[in-house]
Design a protein around this motif. Structure first.
Motif, PDB file in Angstrom:
ATOM      1  N   LEU A   1       0.799  -1.326   0.079  1.00 53.84           N
ATOM      2  CA  LEU A   1      -0.103  -0.098  -0.008  1.00 53.84           C
ATOM      3  C   LEU A   1       0.816   1.181   0.015  1.00 53.84           C
ATOM      4  CD1 LEU A   1      -2.883  -0.690   2.499  1.00 53.84           C
ATOM      5  CD2 LEU A   1      -2.921  -1.191   0.067  1.00 53.84           C
ATOM      6  N   TRP A   2       1.628   1.204   0.779  1.00 52.99           N
ATOM      7  CA  TRP A   2       2.683   2.564   0.868  1.00 52.99           C
ATOM      8  C   TRP A   2       3.098   3.115  -0.123  1.00 52.99           C
ATOM      9  CZ3 TRP A   2       1.409   5.564   4.585  1.00 52.99           C
ATOM     10  CH2 TRP A   2       1.135   5.180   5.897  1.00 52.99           C
ATOM     11  N   PRO A   3       3.492   2.501  -1.026  1.00 48.84           N
ATOM     12  CA  PRO A   3       4.303   3.148  -2.261  1.00 48.84           C
ATOM     13  C   PRO A   3       2.946   3.923  -3.257  1.00 48.84           C
ATOM     14  CG  PRO A   3       5.003   0.827  -2.328  1.00 48.84           C
ATOM     15  CD  PRO A   3       4.218   0.930  -1.191  1.00 48.84           C
ATOM     16  N   LEU A   4       1.541   3.340  -2.997  1.00 50.21           N
ATOM     17  CA  LEU A   4       0.601   4.035  -3.756  1.00 50.21           C
ATOM     18  C   LEU A   4       0.234   5.078  -2.858  1.00 50.21           C
ATOM     19  CD1 LEU A   4      -1.371   4.227  -5.932  1.00 50.21           C
ATOM     20  CD2 LEU A   4      -2.756   2.622  -4.814  1.00 50.21           C
ATOM     21  N   VAL A   5       0.309   4.760  -1.666  1.00 51.16           N
ATOM     22  CA  VAL A   5      -0.350   5.970  -0.695  1.00 51.16           C
ATOM     23  C   VAL A   5       0.812   7.153  -1.097  1.00 51.16           C
ATOM     24  CG1 VAL A   5      -0.205   6.815   1.717  1.00 51.16           C
ATOM     25  CG2 VAL A   5      -1.308   4.640   0.936  1.00 51.16           C
ATOM     26  N   GLY A   6       2.020   7.013  -0.848  1.00 50.77           N
ATOM     27  CA  GLY A   6       3.270   7.838  -1.138  1.00 50.77           C
ATOM     28  C   GLY A   6       2.989   8.632  -2.301  1.00 50.77           C
ATOM     29  N   LEU A   7       2.557   7.796  -3.513  1.00 47.43           N
ATOM     30  CA  LEU A   7       2.737   8.577  -4.841  1.00 47.43           C
ATOM     31  C   LEU A   7       1.613   9.458  -4.857  1.00 47.43           C
ATOM     32  CD1 LEU A   7       3.224   8.611  -7.909  1.00 47.43           C
ATOM     33  CD2 LEU A   7       1.691   6.556  -8.021  1.00 47.43           C
ATOM     34  N   THR A   8       0.415   9.042  -4.187  1.00 48.94           N
ATOM     35  CA  THR A   8      -1.052   9.658  -4.258  1.00 48.94           C
ATOM     36  C   THR A   8      -0.554  11.117  -3.479  1.00 48.94           C
ATOM     37  OG1 THR A   8      -2.433   7.970  -4.123  1.00 48.94           O
ATOM     38  CG2 THR A   8      -3.493   9.900  -3.542  1.00 48.94           C
ATOM     39  N   ILE A   9       0.177  11.207  -2.376  1.00 48.65           N
ATOM     40  CA  ILE A   9       0.438  12.218  -1.556  1.00 48.65           C
ATOM     41  C   ILE A   9       1.317  13.076  -2.307  1.00 48.65           C
ATOM     42  CG2 ILE A   9       1.501  13.268   0.442  1.00 48.65           C
ATOM     43  CD1 ILE A   9       0.493  10.739   1.868  1.00 48.65           C
ATOM     44  N   SER A  10       2.217  12.832  -3.158  1.00 49.50           N
ATOM     45  CA  SER A  10       3.120  13.291  -3.794  1.00 49.50           C
ATOM     46  C   SER A  10       2.332  14.200  -4.828  1.00 49.50           C
ATOM     47  CB  SER A  10       4.197  12.474  -4.397  1.00 49.50           C
ATOM     48  OG  SER A  10       3.772  11.852  -5.525  1.00 49.50           O
ATOM     49  N   ILE A  11       1.155  13.833  -5.768  1.00 46.91           N
ATOM     50  CA  ILE A  11       0.687  14.632  -6.538  1.00 46.91           C
ATOM     51  C   ILE A  11      -0.180  15.694  -6.108  1.00 46.91           C
ATOM     52  CG2 ILE A  11       1.387  12.791  -8.051  1.00 46.91           C
ATOM     53  CD1 ILE A  11      -1.523  12.125  -8.060  1.00 46.91           C
ATOM     54  N   LEU A  12      -0.569  15.662  -4.701  1.00 45.13           N
ATOM     55  CA  LEU A  12      -1.212  16.466  -4.388  1.00 45.13           C
ATOM     56  C   LEU A  12      -0.653  17.825  -3.900  1.00 45.13           C
ATOM     57  CD1 LEU A  12      -3.649  14.025  -2.144  1.00 45.13           C
ATOM     58  CD2 LEU A  12      -4.187  15.165  -4.191  1.00 45.13           C
ATOM     59  N   PRO A  13      -1.468  18.941  -3.548  1.00 49.48           N
ATOM     60  CA  PRO A  13      -0.879  20.165  -2.924  1.00 49.48           C
ATOM     61  C   PRO A  13      -0.338  19.935  -1.588  1.00 49.48           C
ATOM     62  CG  PRO A  13      -2.997  20.553  -4.003  1.00 49.48           C
ATOM     63  CD  PRO A  13      -2.710  19.177  -4.038  1.00 49.48           C
ATOM     64  N   ALA A  14       0.556  20.829  -1.255  1.00 50.25           N
ATOM     65  CA  ALA A  14       1.044  20.891   0.318  1.00 50.25           C
ATOM     66  C   ALA A  14       1.672  19.441   0.257  1.00 50.25           C
ATOM     67  CB  ALA A  14       0.049  21.178   1.117  1.00 50.25           C
ATOM     68  N   THR A  15       2.308  18.877  -0.403  1.00 49.26           N
ATOM     69  CA  THR A  15       2.987  17.537  -0.350  1.00 49.26           C
ATOM     70  C   THR A  15       4.073  17.714   0.775  1.00 49.26           C
ATOM     71  OG1 THR A  15       2.942  17.022  -2.426  1.00 49.26           O
ATOM     72  CG2 THR A  15       4.398  15.842  -1.371  1.00 49.26           C
ATOM     73  N   ASP A  16       4.813  18.626   0.943  1.00 48.00           N
ATOM     74  CA  ASP A  16       5.781  18.814   2.144  1.00 48.00           C
ATOM     75  C   ASP A  16       5.221  19.121   3.337  1.00 48.00           C
ATOM     76  OD1 ASP A  16       7.674  18.623   0.099  1.00 48.00           O
ATOM     77  OD2 ASP A  16       8.208  20.727  -0.210  1.00 48.00           O
ATOM     78  N   ILE A  17       4.313  19.798   3.302  1.00 49.08           N
ATOM     79  CA  ILE A  17       3.830  20.095   4.721  1.00 49.08           C
ATOM     80  C   ILE A  17       2.979  18.331   5.200  1.00 49.08           C
ATOM     81  CG2 ILE A  17       1.701  21.024   6.038  1.00 49.08           C
ATOM     82  CD1 ILE A  17       2.287  23.553   4.282  1.00 49.08           C
ATOM     83  N   VAL A  18       2.437  17.810   4.405  1.00 49.28           N
ATOM     84  CA  VAL A  18       1.760  16.557   4.733  1.00 49.28           C
ATOM     85  C   VAL A  18       2.962  15.522   5.106  1.00 49.28           C
ATOM     86  CG1 VAL A  18       0.485  14.554   3.966  1.00 49.28           C
ATOM     87  CG2 VAL A  18      -0.287  16.937   3.014  1.00 49.28           C
ATOM     88  N   THR A  19       4.001  15.439   4.202  1.00 53.39           N
ATOM     89  CA  THR A  19       4.890  14.631   4.725  1.00 53.39           C
ATOM     90  C   THR A  19       5.666  15.087   5.781  1.00 53.39           C
ATOM     91  OG1 THR A  19       5.465  14.163   2.309  1.00 53.39           O
ATOM     92  CG2 THR A  19       7.219  13.489   3.758  1.00 53.39           C
ATOM     93  N   GLN A  20       5.766  16.216   6.325  1.00 53.59           N
ATOM     94  CA  GLN A  20       6.737  16.693   7.535  1.00 53.59           C
ATOM     95  C   GLN A  20       5.511  16.405   8.567  1.00 53.59           C
ATOM     96  OE1 GLN A  20       7.459  20.683   7.404  1.00 53.59           O
ATOM     97  NE2 GLN A  20       8.652  20.248   5.395  1.00 53.59           N
ATOM     98  N   LEU A  21       4.234  16.438   8.353  1.00 58.86           N
ATOM     99  CA  LEU A  21       3.209  16.302   9.727  1.00 58.86           C
ATOM    100  C   LEU A  21       2.727  14.913   9.959  1.00 58.86           C
ATOM    101  CD1 LEU A  21       1.359  19.675   9.601  1.00 58.86           C
ATOM    102  CD2 LEU A  21       3.387  19.109  11.058  1.00 58.86           C
ATOM    103  N   ILE A  22       2.875  14.014   9.137  1.00 61.39           N
ATOM    104  CA  ILE A  22       2.303  12.643   9.099  1.00 61.39           C
ATOM    105  C   ILE A  22       3.001  11.979  10.333  1.00 61.39           C
ATOM    106  CG2 ILE A  22       2.258  10.346   8.375  1.00 61.39           C
ATOM    107  CD1 ILE A  22       1.694  11.407   5.529  1.00 61.39           C
ATOM    108  N   PRO A  23       4.244  11.990  10.492  1.00 55.46           N
ATOM    109  CA  PRO A  23       4.904  11.532  11.954  1.00 55.46           C
ATOM    110  C   PRO A  23       4.367  12.060  13.111  1.00 55.46           C
ATOM    111  CG  PRO A  23       6.504  11.954  10.293  1.00 55.46           C
ATOM    112  CD  PRO A  23       5.305  12.619   9.866  1.00 55.46           C
TER     113      PRO A  23
END
Length: 228
Positions: free
Chosen positions: A198-220
């Motif tokens: 799942l995580w490769p597709l989840v990561g790909l989905t997040i990467s094509i959305l706006p605010a990718t950097d913020i989402v990636t930083q705040l998930i943890p």
């Protein structure tokens, strides 16, 4: 305890809409393609109360969060009479894809709400901070639910899409996996393979959305264990 309640309040709305709008989208698409079963039962609506499953939408998410620090659940499946569809094999795929498609659209909306939170942050931090955290949770939950339902395992949406694409005889053989679909998913989860898938597709989905950097930083941050 305060931190646990705070996180639950942040997770509740994104999870609720992730699972309920997913189901409503199935019913909406089925109605467009000839089956009004979901409409007759009042399931083609954005009102979450029409889709809530007491176990899957309430009890399981709370229990899973208290045990693991994460949150997950499901809504009542929308009933569809496949025999009413105009073109059964094609329309099964379209109805099935409507759910994951709705999750992608919701992930996009939540991602855009992050910008709203940033815009009001300096003047209304007490509103902006939980809004941003909630939006990040919305992006994550919808990306996960979309990826999970696209697994080619019946009765998940991806399994029904595969069924509609296979030749009739192969499709009938493939459909016999449906009673075992839940066990297959649980087995994948128990062995750690589900996350790897799942995580490769989840990561790909997040990467094509706006605010990718913020989402990636705040998930943890939002997934960090809450202190009681």
């Amino acid at each position: 305890m305060d931190e646990i309640l705070y996180k639950l309040s942040i997770f509740a709305l994104p999870l609720l809409f992730a699972v309920t709008v997913h189901e409503a989208a199935h019913g909406w698409m089925a109605e467009k393609l000839g089956d009004g079963t979901a409409r007759m039962l009042g399931r083609v609506t954005l009102n979450p109360l029409r889709h809530i499953d007491p176990v899957g939408t309430v009890m399981v998410p709370i229990a899973v969060y208290l045990l693991s620090g994460f949150i997950f659940g499901w809504a009542k499946p929308v009933p569809v009479n496949w025999n009413n569809l105009h073109n059964t094999r094609r329309d099964v795929a379209l109805v099935s894809l409507a759910g994951p498609g709705a999750n992608f659209l919701m992930a996009l909306i939540w991602a855009l709400l992050i910008y709203l939170g940033l815009w009001i942050y300096n003047s209304l931090e007490w509103v902006a901070r939980p809004l941003i955290y909630m939006a990040v949770a919305g992006v994550l939950f919808n990306a996960i639910l979309m990826a999970l339902n696209l697994l080619p395992v019946p009765p998940l949406d991806g399994g029904r899409v595969v069924y509609s694409l296979l030749p009739p005889k192969m499709a009938q053989v493939y459909s016999r996996l449906e009673p075992y679909g839940l066990f297959i998913v649980v087995l994948l989860l128990a062995t750690g393979l589900l996350g790897m898938i799942l995580w490769p597709l989840v990561g790909l989905t997040i990467s094509i959305l706006p605010a990718t950097d913020i989402v990636t930083q705040l998930i943890p941050v939002i997934l960090s264990p809450a202190r009681s």
